[in-house]
Scaffold this motif. Structure first.
Motif, mmCIF file in Angstrom:
data_model
loop_
_atom_site.group_PDB
_atom_site.id
_atom_site.type_symbol
_atom_site.label_atom_id
_atom_site.label_comp_id
_atom_site.label_asym_id
_atom_site.label_seq_id
_atom_site.Cartn_x
_atom_site.Cartn_y
_atom_site.Cartn_z
ATOM 1 N N GLU A 69 23.599 -18.956 27.235
ATOM 2 C CA GLU A 69 22.703 -19.449 26.176
ATOM 3 C C GLU A 69 22.074 -20.771 26.600
ATOM 4 O OE1 GLU A 69 20.693 -19.341 22.483
ATOM 5 O OE2 GLU A 69 21.732 -17.793 23.610
ATOM 6 N N ILE A 70 22.867 -21.657 27.162
ATOM 7 C CA ILE A 70 22.341 -22.951 27.612
ATOM 8 C C ILE A 70 21.360 -22.742 28.770
ATOM 9 C CG2 ILE A 70 22.951 -25.139 28.720
ATOM 10 C CD1 ILE A 70 25.623 -24.982 27.060
ATOM 11 N N ALA A 71 21.738 -21.911 29.723
ATOM 12 C CA ALA A 71 20.902 -21.709 30.909
ATOM 13 C C ALA A 71 19.606 -20.951 30.603
ATOM 14 C CB ALA A 71 21.694 -20.960 31.979
ATOM 15 N N ARG A 72 19.636 -20.049 29.614
ATOM 16 C CA ARG A 72 18.452 -19.221 29.349
ATOM 17 C C ARG A 72 17.409 -19.939 28.505
ATOM 18 N NH1 ARG A 72 17.281 -16.343 24.970
ATOM 19 N NH2 ARG A 72 18.464 -16.898 23.130
ATOM 20 N N ARG A 73 17.819 -21.015 27.837
ATOM 21 C CA ARG A 73 16.907 -21.768 26.975
ATOM 22 C C ARG A 73 16.522 -23.084 27.644
ATOM 23 N NH1 ARG A 73 19.575 -22.159 21.227
ATOM 24 N NH2 ARG A 73 18.022 -23.827 21.132
ATOM 25 N N ARG A 74 15.254 -23.223 27.923
ATOM 26 C CA ARG A 74 14.793 -24.435 28.616
ATOM 27 C C ARG A 74 15.100 -25.708 27.840
ATOM 28 N NH1 ARG A 74 10.185 -23.116 32.594
ATOM 29 N NH2 ARG A 74 10.403 -20.872 32.717
ATOM 30 N N ASP A 75 15.006 -25.644 26.505
ATOM 31 C CA ASP A 75 15.279 -26.843 25.710
ATOM 32 C C ASP A 75 16.729 -27.278 25.874
ATOM 33 O OD1 ASP A 75 16.131 -24.532 24.252
ATOM 34 O OD2 ASP A 75 15.866 -25.554 22.336
ATOM 35 N N LEU A 76 17.649 -26.332 25.770
ATOM 36 C CA LEU A 76 19.068 -26.688 25.905
ATOM 37 C C LEU A 76 19.414 -27.085 27.328
ATOM 38 C CD1 LEU A 76 21.065 -24.108 23.726
ATOM 39 C CD2 LEU A 76 20.414 -26.456 23.185
ATOM 40 N N SER A 77 18.889 -26.365 28.306
ATOM 41 C CA SER A 77 19.246 -26.685 29.688
ATOM 42 C C SER A 77 18.727 -28.059 30.097
ATOM 43 C CB SER A 77 18.789 -25.599 30.660
ATOM 44 O OG SER A 77 17.395 -25.457 30.658
ATOM 45 N N ALA A 78 17.549 -28.439 29.604
ATOM 46 C CA ALA A 78 17.019 -29.772 29.915
ATOM 47 C C ALA A 78 17.876 -30.861 29.262
ATOM 48 C CB ALA A 78 15.569 -29.886 29.451
ATOM 49 N N ARG A 79 18.223 -30.646 28.000
ATOM 50 C CA ARG A 79 19.092 -31.618 27.315
ATOM 51 C C ARG A 79 20.445 -31.717 28.016
ATOM 52 N NH1 ARG A 79 19.545 -29.445 21.483
ATOM 53 N NH2 ARG A 79 21.207 -31.004 21.390
ATOM 54 N N ALA A 104 27.203 -31.532 21.191
ATOM 55 C CA ALA A 104 26.210 -30.965 20.278
ATOM 56 C C ALA A 104 25.514 -29.748 20.901
ATOM 57 C CB ALA A 104 25.174 -32.029 19.902
ATOM 58 N N ILE A 105 25.204 -29.828 22.166
ATOM 59 C CA ILE A 105 24.572 -28.702 22.865
ATOM 60 C C ILE A 105 25.508 -27.509 22.889
ATOM 61 C CG2 ILE A 105 23.746 -27.900 25.116
ATOM 62 C CD1 ILE A 105 22.860 -30.914 25.540
ATOM 63 N N THR A 106 26.764 -27.756 23.206
ATOM 64 C CA THR A 106 27.756 -26.688 23.247
ATOM 65 C C THR A 106 27.910 -26.038 21.880
ATOM 66 O OG1 THR A 106 28.936 -27.743 25.071
ATOM 67 C CG2 THR A 106 30.184 -26.174 23.743
ATOM 68 N N GLU A 107 27.986 -26.848 20.843
ATOM 69 C CA GLU A 107 28.117 -26.310 19.479
ATOM 70 C C GLU A 107 26.888 -25.496 19.088
ATOM 71 O OE1 GLU A 107 29.010 -29.721 17.083
ATOM 72 O OE2 GLU A 107 31.050 -29.881 17.879
ATOM 73 N N GLU A 108 25.705 -25.981 19.439
ATOM 74 C CA GLU A 108 24.483 -25.240 19.131
ATOM 75 C C GLU A 108 24.459 -23.899 19.848
ATOM 76 O OE1 GLU A 108 19.628 -25.653 19.623
ATOM 77 O OE2 GLU A 108 20.843 -27.480 19.615
ATOM 78 N N ALA A 109 24.838 -23.894 21.110
ATOM 79 C CA ALA A 109 24.856 -22.650 21.889
ATOM 80 C C ALA A 109 25.887 -21.670 21.319
ATOM 81 C CB ALA A 109 25.142 -22.951 23.359
ATOM 82 N N LEU A 110 27.061 -22.173 20.947
ATOM 83 C CA LEU A 110 28.085 -21.297 20.378
ATOM 84 C C LEU A 110 27.638 -20.698 19.049
ATOM 85 C CD1 LEU A 110 31.345 -23.231 21.251
ATOM 86 C CD2 LEU A 110 30.666 -20.968 22.088
ATOM 87 N N ARG A 111 27.013 -21.514 18.215
ATOM 88 C CA ARG A 111 26.495 -20.990 16.940
ATOM 89 C C ARG A 111 25.491 -19.876 17.189
ATOM 90 N NH1 ARG A 111 26.439 -26.320 15.446
ATOM 91 N NH2 ARG A 111 24.210 -26.508 15.855
ATOM 92 N N ALA A 112 24.646 -20.077 18.163
ATOM 93 C CA ALA A 112 23.599 -19.087 18.457
ATOM 94 C C ALA A 112 24.194 -17.760 18.922
ATOM 95 C CB ALA A 112 22.645 -19.644 19.524
ATOM 96 N N VAL A 113 25.203 -17.804 19.758
ATOM 97 C CA VAL A 113 25.739 -16.546 20.290
ATOM 98 C C VAL A 113 26.677 -15.857 19.295
ATOM 99 C CG1 VAL A 113 25.446 -17.240 22.683
ATOM 100 C CG2 VAL A 113 27.658 -17.599 21.579
ATOM 101 N N ARG A 114 27.164 -16.601 18.325
ATOM 102 C CA ARG A 114 28.063 -16.005 17.320
ATOM 103 C C ARG A 114 27.302 -15.361 16.176
ATOM 104 N NH1 ARG A 114 32.521 -20.811 17.185
ATOM 105 N NH2 ARG A 114 33.947 -19.884 18.705
ATOM 106 N N THR A 115 25.993 -15.577 16.081
ATOM 107 C CA THR A 115 25.225 -15.014 14.965
ATOM 108 C C THR A 115 24.768 -13.607 15.247
ATOM 109 O OG1 THR A 115 23.165 -15.975 15.775
ATOM 110 C CG2 THR A 115 24.406 -17.219 14.126
#
Length: 115
Positions: A69-79, A104-115
């Motif tokens: 999730e972090i690697a596939r999203r440019r916004d998260l990977s840059a942050r 915060a990035i980790t929590e955001e990515a986890l929320r995204a993959v759990r939905t």
């Protein structure tokens, strides 16, 4: 796959939470990590057998789904890259803020993959 397929600069669509789908996604977004993924998968499956529990495998899936999730999203990977860089900063305030940002990035990515 297209260079950008979705909002936020997504490199690929979010993969299903299966080992094969996660491996295929990682091969696109971070192919240099495939050996690491396989090694952790082997460990998780060995623990699952030893413990007679699927929890190590479920944890493995969640960990790699988050990484992808972090690697596939440019916004998260840059942050994430900026925060990792700032962890080494001489100013402890900046380093602490970088740690908060990584969380915060980790929590955001986890929320995204759990939905």
């Amino acid at each position: 796959m297209n260079a950008e397929v979705g909002p936020g600069g997504e490199l690929i669509p979010r993969p299903e939470l299966t080992p094969d789908a996660l491996r295929a996604a990682l091969a696109v977004v971070a192919p240099g990590r495939l050996d690491e993924m396989q090694a952790t998968k082997d460990e998780a499956f060995a623990k699952a057998v030893e413990w007679q529990s699927l929890s190590p495998v479920q944890s493995w899936v969640l960990i790699w789904a988050k990484e992808i999730e972090i690697a596939r999203r440019r916004d998260l990977s840059a942050r994430y890259a900026q925060a990792e860089h700032d962890l080494e900063h001489d100013d402890p305030v900046i380093a602490r803020e970088a740690l908060r940002e990584l969380r915060a990035i980790t929590e955001e990515a986890l929320r995204a993959v759990r939905t």
